[in-house]
Design a protein around this motif. Sequence first.
Motif, PDB file in Angstrom:
ATOM      1  N   LEU A 166     -13.660  40.554   7.986  1.00  0.00           N
ATOM      2  CA  LEU A 166     -14.189  41.683   8.762  1.00  0.00           C
ATOM      3  C   LEU A 166     -13.306  41.939   9.976  1.00  0.00           C
ATOM      4  CD1 LEU A 166     -16.751  43.581   8.900  1.00  0.00           C
ATOM      5  CD2 LEU A 166     -17.746  41.891  10.453  1.00  0.00           C
ATOM      6  N   VAL A 167     -13.061  43.223  10.255  1.00  0.00           N
ATOM      7  CA  VAL A 167     -12.362  43.624  11.477  1.00  0.00           C
ATOM      8  C   VAL A 167     -13.312  44.542  12.253  1.00  0.00           C
ATOM      9  CG1 VAL A 167     -10.401  44.905  12.433  1.00  0.00           C
ATOM     10  CG2 VAL A 167     -10.058  43.379  10.477  1.00  0.00           C
ATOM     11  N   VAL A 168     -13.598  44.160  13.494  1.00  0.00           N
ATOM     12  CA  VAL A 168     -14.592  44.871  14.308  1.00  0.00           C
ATOM     13  C   VAL A 168     -13.897  45.595  15.463  1.00  0.00           C
ATOM     14  CG1 VAL A 168     -16.699  44.639  15.680  1.00  0.00           C
ATOM     15  CG2 VAL A 168     -16.283  43.058  13.783  1.00  0.00           C
ATOM     16  N   ALA A 169     -14.069  46.924  15.513  1.00  0.00           N
ATOM     17  CA  ALA A 169     -13.454  47.704  16.591  1.00  0.00           C
ATOM     18  C   ALA A 169     -14.494  48.618  17.219  1.00  0.00           C
ATOM     19  CB  ALA A 169     -12.286  48.523  16.046  1.00  0.00           C
ATOM     20  N   GLU A 170     -14.171  49.104  18.404  1.00  0.00           N
ATOM     21  CA  GLU A 170     -15.059  50.033  19.117  1.00  0.00           C
ATOM     22  C   GLU A 170     -14.157  51.059  19.804  1.00  0.00           C
ATOM     23  OE1 GLU A 170     -18.216  48.222  21.572  1.00  0.00           O
ATOM     24  OE2 GLU A 170     -17.578  49.531  23.208  1.00  0.00           O
ATOM     25  N   THR A 171     -14.410  52.349  19.576  1.00  0.00           N
ATOM     26  CA  THR A 171     -13.585  53.371  20.224  1.00  0.00           C
ATOM     27  C   THR A 171     -14.355  54.672  20.398  1.00  0.00           C
ATOM     28  OG1 THR A 171     -11.455  54.543  20.191  1.00  0.00           O
ATOM     29  CG2 THR A 171     -12.452  54.156  18.054  1.00  0.00           C
ATOM     30  N   LEU A 182      -7.629  55.034  14.882  1.00  0.00           N
ATOM     31  CA  LEU A 182      -8.478  54.951  13.683  1.00  0.00           C
ATOM     32  C   LEU A 182      -7.640  54.956  12.400  1.00  0.00           C
ATOM     33  CD1 LEU A 182     -11.385  57.336  14.760  1.00  0.00           C
ATOM     34  CD2 LEU A 182     -11.520  54.860  14.428  1.00  0.00           C
ATOM     35  N   ALA A 183      -6.538  55.704  12.380  1.00  0.00           N
ATOM     36  CA  ALA A 183      -5.707  55.750  11.171  1.00  0.00           C
ATOM     37  C   ALA A 183      -5.087  54.381  10.899  1.00  0.00           C
ATOM     38  CB  ALA A 183      -4.624  56.815  11.317  1.00  0.00           C
ATOM     39  N   GLU A 184      -4.668  53.712  11.977  1.00  0.00           N
ATOM     40  CA  GLU A 184      -4.072  52.385  11.822  1.00  0.00           C
ATOM     41  C   GLU A 184      -5.117  51.391  11.304  1.00  0.00           C
ATOM     42  OE1 GLU A 184      -1.661  50.967  15.255  1.00  0.00           O
ATOM     43  OE2 GLU A 184      -2.550  49.030  14.734  1.00  0.00           O
ATOM     44  N   LEU A 185      -6.320  51.485  11.845  1.00  0.00           N
ATOM     45  CA  LEU A 185      -7.404  50.603  11.411  1.00  0.00           C
ATOM     46  C   LEU A 185      -7.765  50.871   9.945  1.00  0.00           C
ATOM     47  CD1 LEU A 185      -9.084  48.538  13.046  1.00  0.00           C
ATOM     48  CD2 LEU A 185     -10.821  50.316  13.278  1.00  0.00           C
ATOM     49  N   GLY A 186      -7.839  52.165   9.599  1.00  0.00           N
ATOM     50  CA  GLY A 186      -8.205  52.546   8.226  1.00  0.00           C
ATOM     51  C   GLY A 186      -7.170  52.120   7.208  1.00  0.00           C
ATOM     52  N   ALA A 187      -5.930  51.931   7.656  1.00  0.00           N
ATOM     53  CA  ALA A 187      -4.857  51.558   6.733  1.00  0.00           C
ATOM     54  C   ALA A 187      -4.791  50.044   6.479  1.00  0.00           C
ATOM     55  CB  ALA A 187      -3.514  52.040   7.292  1.00  0.00           C
ATOM     56  N   LEU A 203     -19.864  63.861  16.098  1.00  0.00           N
ATOM     57  CA  LEU A 203     -19.336  65.177  16.457  1.00  0.00           C
ATOM     58  C   LEU A 203     -17.936  65.080  17.057  1.00  0.00           C
ATOM     59  CD1 LEU A 203     -20.844  67.907  16.165  1.00  0.00           C
ATOM     60  CD2 LEU A 203     -22.329  65.941  15.995  1.00  0.00           C
ATOM     61  N   VAL A 204     -17.571  63.916  17.558  1.00  0.00           N
ATOM     62  CA  VAL A 204     -16.280  63.742  18.233  1.00  0.00           C
ATOM     63  C   VAL A 204     -15.228  63.160  17.286  1.00  0.00           C
ATOM     64  CG1 VAL A 204     -15.105  62.408  20.040  1.00  0.00           C
ATOM     65  CG2 VAL A 204     -17.214  63.631  20.570  1.00  0.00           C
ATOM     66  N   GLN A 205     -15.635  62.211  16.426  1.00  0.00           N
ATOM     67  CA  GLN A 205     -14.689  61.599  15.483  1.00  0.00           C
ATOM     68  C   GLN A 205     -15.467  61.062  14.292  1.00  0.00           C
ATOM     69  OE1 GLN A 205     -13.136  58.561  18.102  1.00  0.00           O
ATOM     70  NE2 GLN A 205     -14.668  57.061  17.503  1.00  0.00           N
ATOM     71  N   ARG A 206     -14.768  60.993  13.128  1.00  0.00           N
ATOM     72  CA  ARG A 206     -15.400  60.455  11.919  1.00  0.00           C
ATOM     73  C   ARG A 206     -14.499  59.345  11.364  1.00  0.00           C
ATOM     74  NH1 ARG A 206     -18.259  64.603   8.001  1.00  0.00           N
ATOM     75  NH2 ARG A 206     -16.196  64.577   7.031  1.00  0.00           N
ATOM     76  N   PRO A 207     -14.778  58.099  11.769  1.00  0.00           N
ATOM     77  CA  PRO A 207     -13.897  56.995  11.374  1.00  0.00           C
ATOM     78  C   PRO A 207     -13.682  56.885   9.860  1.00  0.00           C
ATOM     79  CG  PRO A 207     -15.399  56.284  13.097  1.00  0.00           C
ATOM     80  CD  PRO A 207     -15.840  57.664  12.694  1.00  0.00           C
ATOM     81  N   LEU A 208     -14.696  57.219   9.049  1.00  0.00           N
ATOM     82  CA  LEU A 208     -14.536  57.049   7.604  1.00  0.00           C
ATOM     83  C   LEU A 208     -13.455  57.989   7.052  1.00  0.00           C
ATOM     84  CD1 LEU A 208     -18.234  56.641   6.331  1.00  0.00           C
ATOM     85  CD2 LEU A 208     -16.766  54.963   7.438  1.00  0.00           C
TER      86      LEU A 208
END
Length: 404
Positions: A166-171, A182-187, A203-208
């Motif tokens: 698991l990798v846990v981030a908050e932004t 987020l792109a780096e995390l998603g990769a 409304l501000v960002q969609r990490p998925l």
Amino acid sequence: MSEPDPTSSCGDEVLAPVAGAPHPDTVAIRAGRADNDTALAPILWATSTFITPDVDQSRAMATGVGATRFYTRYGNPTVRGFEDAIAELEGAETARAFASGMGALSAVILGICSRGDHIVAQRQIYAGTQLLLQSVCPRFGIDVTFVDGTEPGAFAAAVRPGKTVLVVAETPANPRLDLVDLAELGALAGPITVVDSTFATPLVQRPLDHGVDLVVHSATKAIAGHNDATLGVVAGSEELISWLWSFAVLQGASASPFDAWNGLRGLRTLPVRLERQSSTAQRLAEFLEAHPAVREVRFPGLASHPQRELARRQMALPGGLLTIELAGGFDAGQRFVESTRVAQLASSLGGPETLVTHPASTTHVSLSPEELEASGITRGTVRISVGLEHVDDLVADLDGALAP
Ligand SMILES: *Cc1c(COP(=O)(O)O)cnc(C)c1O
């Protein structure tokens, strides 16, 4: 994984919709109404249990995933409405609501990880999440490595192949509004990735959209948005959420139907509240940045934010949170939060009331001086959650509280 729209930019315009799909503002109005019958507003199913027609159906609901008419700890139609709405706004297959943001985060962390597993987590993170990772996980034999989430490649470098699950981030992250790419995390290949997106909202960002696996919100904050609900939610694939559901039913931190109902109510106005809070926060940030009693202002909408380009790339709006460093340290911080009259001293964010917090004496009080420093908090750090009051009243209030 889809790339963020290059035309969208922090503070200037909202995210462009996918061709033909309704804008998020419209989704926020229309979502989560599947079980409404002919009622326009969501129905509050204030019941702990449901009459089951026969033993076969009862057995099917007790052993299947996500039944909404069996027993409310398993699921509930009002809660389902809220989950559907969040899933739609996040572009997720499904979602599961919890009794709080920490209920959601503890389900993700303890529902996914077992003894011997390894977690990579961001150092700049909500204090409750940090304490869970640093004091509860080791008790269960789960090893955690903390990294600087703003440093490119830091998460990938800490991943132990075959060991990190698991990798846990908050932004944006508590409390200095540091951003994670987020792109780096998603990769990242291998471990499951989760982003606490509470400060941003869908409304501000969609990490998925960037390839992240799970997105978590403390819906207690901007999503419910009125400081009257304690609520959490996790959105992602059917497969991952079903897995979490099996743990969540035993964990027992299920969302209350009343809080989920308030969550749905809050969602309807989330887009307009965020626009107003973002524009007021922008004006306050510019005012504070020019004030001699303020050493530094952190706000994703300011040119001085060290990750301003990343904010432009992945955030549709800068949001309503800003963090300041007062030149006078702990005493100046305490005096400031005790002197404001429009802004009130309280530990939360995202509601209609402007709130100020002094992390060194409240939210981060249980951290050691070294941990405080590692989180980027000084004794003069003050966080401001901008509400919906008139901007001129807020400028006058903060100006008054900063007067020597
Ligand atoms: C408040 C908060 C949480 C915890 O949520 P609760 O609803 O209070 O349990 C987690 N993450 C972030 C970023 C928060 O602001």
